[in-house]
Design a protein around this motif. Structure first.
Motif, PDB file in Angstrom:
ATOM      1  N   LEU A 187       0.841  -1.185   0.000  1.00  2.35           N
ATOM      2  CA  LEU A 187       0.000   0.000   0.000  1.00  2.35           C
ATOM      3  C   LEU A 187       0.880   1.241   0.000  1.00  2.35           C
ATOM      4  O   LEU A 187       1.818   1.351   0.779  1.00  2.35           O
ATOM      5  CB  LEU A 187      -0.884  -0.018   1.248  1.00  2.35           C
ATOM      6  CG  LEU A 187      -2.229   0.653   1.140  1.00  2.35           C
ATOM      7  CD1 LEU A 187      -2.983   0.139  -0.070  1.00  2.35           C
ATOM      8  CD2 LEU A 187      -3.036   0.400   2.367  1.00  2.35           C
ATOM      9  N   ASN A 188       0.605   2.179  -0.882  1.00  3.85           N
ATOM     10  CA  ASN A 188       1.450   3.365  -1.037  1.00  3.85           C
ATOM     11  C   ASN A 188       0.612   4.609  -0.758  1.00  3.85           C
ATOM     12  O   ASN A 188      -0.035   5.141  -1.651  1.00  3.85           O
ATOM     13  CB  ASN A 188       2.029   3.401  -2.448  1.00  3.85           C
ATOM     14  CG  ASN A 188       3.061   4.483  -2.601  1.00  3.85           C
ATOM     15  OD1 ASN A 188       3.515   5.051  -1.620  1.00  3.85           O
ATOM     16  ND2 ASN A 188       3.441   4.785  -3.823  1.00  3.85           N
ATOM     17  N   TRP A 189       0.645   5.042   0.468  1.00  2.00           N
ATOM     18  CA  TRP A 189      -0.077   6.256   0.850  1.00  2.00           C
ATOM     19  C   TRP A 189       0.797   7.459   0.588  1.00  2.00           C
ATOM     20  O   TRP A 189       2.018   7.403   0.694  1.00  2.00           O
ATOM     21  CB  TRP A 189      -0.434   6.209   2.335  1.00  2.00           C
ATOM     22  CG  TRP A 189      -1.365   5.093   2.667  1.00  2.00           C
ATOM     23  CD1 TRP A 189      -1.034   3.916   3.247  1.00  2.00           C
ATOM     24  CD2 TRP A 189      -2.771   5.042   2.447  1.00  2.00           C
ATOM     25  NE1 TRP A 189      -2.131   3.128   3.390  1.00  2.00           N
ATOM     26  CE2 TRP A 189      -3.225   3.804   2.908  1.00  2.00           C
ATOM     27  CE3 TRP A 189      -3.687   5.919   1.888  1.00  2.00           C
ATOM     28  CZ2 TRP A 189      -4.551   3.420   2.841  1.00  2.00           C
ATOM     29  CZ3 TRP A 189      -5.010   5.520   1.819  1.00  2.00           C
ATOM     30  CH2 TRP A 189      -5.419   4.297   2.295  1.00  2.00           C
ATOM     31  N   PRO A 190       0.211   8.601   0.238  1.00  2.00           N
ATOM     32  CA  PRO A 190       1.020   9.795  -0.042  1.00  2.00           C
ATOM     33  C   PRO A 190       1.849  10.252   1.154  1.00  2.00           C
ATOM     34  O   PRO A 190       2.897  10.857   0.978  1.00  2.00           O
ATOM     35  CB  PRO A 190      -0.005  10.865  -0.407  1.00  2.00           C
ATOM     36  CG  PRO A 190      -1.276  10.163  -0.660  1.00  2.00           C
ATOM     37  CD  PRO A 190      -1.202   8.839   0.015  1.00  2.00           C
ATOM     38  N   PRO A 224       9.569   6.617   2.901  1.00  3.69           N
ATOM     39  CA  PRO A 224      10.217   5.613   2.057  1.00  3.69           C
ATOM     40  C   PRO A 224      10.752   4.458   2.909  1.00  3.69           C
ATOM     41  O   PRO A 224      11.033   4.623   4.093  1.00  3.69           O
ATOM     42  CB  PRO A 224      11.342   6.369   1.375  1.00  3.69           C
ATOM     43  CG  PRO A 224      11.427   7.686   2.023  1.00  3.69           C
ATOM     44  CD  PRO A 224      10.197   7.896   2.840  1.00  3.69           C
ATOM     45  N   ASP A 225      10.919   3.290   2.287  1.00  5.75           N
ATOM     46  CA  ASP A 225      11.395   2.102   2.999  1.00  5.75           C
ATOM     47  C   ASP A 225      12.817   2.262   3.512  1.00  5.75           C
ATOM     48  O   ASP A 225      13.105   1.977   4.660  1.00  5.75           O
ATOM     49  CB  ASP A 225      11.355   0.874   2.083  1.00  5.75           C
ATOM     50  CG  ASP A 225       9.941   0.343   1.932  1.00  5.75           C
ATOM     51  OD1 ASP A 225       9.104   0.652   2.793  1.00  5.75           O
ATOM     52  OD2 ASP A 225       9.696  -0.378   0.953  1.00  5.75           O
ATOM     53  N   ALA A 226      13.715   2.687   2.645  1.00  2.00           N
ATOM     54  CA  ALA A 226      15.129   2.751   3.006  1.00  2.00           C
ATOM     55  C   ALA A 226      15.578   4.203   3.149  1.00  2.00           C
ATOM     56  O   ALA A 226      15.144   5.082   2.420  1.00  2.00           O
ATOM     57  CB  ALA A 226      15.964   2.071   1.943  1.00  2.00           C
ATOM     58  N   THR A 227      16.475   4.417   4.091  1.00  2.00           N
ATOM     59  CA  THR A 227      17.079   5.736   4.240  1.00  2.00           C
ATOM     60  C   THR A 227      18.434   5.697   3.550  1.00  2.00           C
ATOM     61  O   THR A 227      19.086   4.652   3.493  1.00  2.00           O
ATOM     62  CB  THR A 227      17.255   6.105   5.727  1.00  2.00           C
ATOM     63  OG1 THR A 227      18.029   5.086   6.350  1.00  2.00           O
ATOM     64  CG2 THR A 227      15.910   6.217   6.411  1.00  2.00           C
ATOM     65  N   PRO A 228      18.907   6.794   2.991  1.00  2.00           N
ATOM     66  CA  PRO A 228      20.204   6.790   2.323  1.00  2.00           C
ATOM     67  C   PRO A 228      21.315   6.475   3.320  1.00  2.00           C
ATOM     68  O   PRO A 228      21.271   6.877   4.484  1.00  2.00           O
ATOM     69  CB  PRO A 228      20.339   8.198   1.758  1.00  2.00           C
ATOM     70  CG  PRO A 228      19.246   8.998   2.330  1.00  2.00           C
ATOM     71  CD  PRO A 228      18.244   8.068   2.935  1.00  2.00           C
TER      72      PRO A 228
END
Length: 99
Positions: free
Chosen positions: A79-82, A86-90
Motif C-alpha cells: 500500500l502506497n499512501w502519499p 520511504p522504505d530505506a534511508t540513504p
C-alpha cells in the motif's frame, strides 16, 4: 466487454497474440496469469506476464501495451499512501561527501 489483441514476449507464449479484456479505463490488466495444467495430474503451473508499453503511441491515441514474461512471478504489492515514508534511508553520515 471490449478486448484488444495483445502480443506476448518471452517465455512459452512468445510471439503469440491473444485477445485480452480491457478494464473500465481502456487498459488491459497489469499482470496476466495463465494456468497450465500438469500432464501427470500434479499441481498446475502458472505463467505470469507483466504489462509493458509496446512503444510510442500514435498522436492523439492512447498508448498500446504488450505483455513481457516474468519468470520470477509478480512482486507483492504494498500500500502506497502519499504520507508514507520511504522504505530505506540513504546510507552514510550527513557530513559524508562519498555518500
Amino acid at each position: 466487454m471490449k478486448s484488444e489483441d495483445t502480443p506476448f514476449e518471452g517465455g512459452p507464449m512468445d510471439g503469440r497474440i491473444l485477445p485480452v479484456l480491457l478494464g473500465i479505463t481502456g487498459h488491459p490488466p497489469k499482470t496476466y496469469r495463465i494456468p497450465v495444467p500438469d500432464p501427470d495430474g500434479g499441481p498446475e503451473t502458472v505463467l505470469v506476464y507483466r504489462r509493458v508499453p509496446r512503444g510510442p503511441g500514435r498522436v492523439g491515441l492512447s498508448n498500446r501495451w504488450k505483455y513481457a514474461y516474468a519468470p520470477e512471478g509478480v512482486p507483492p504489492r504494498r500500500l502506497n499512501w502519499p504520507w508514507s515514508k520511504p522504505d530505506a534511508t540513504p546510507g552514510g553520515k550527513p557530513d559524508d561527501a562519498d555518500g
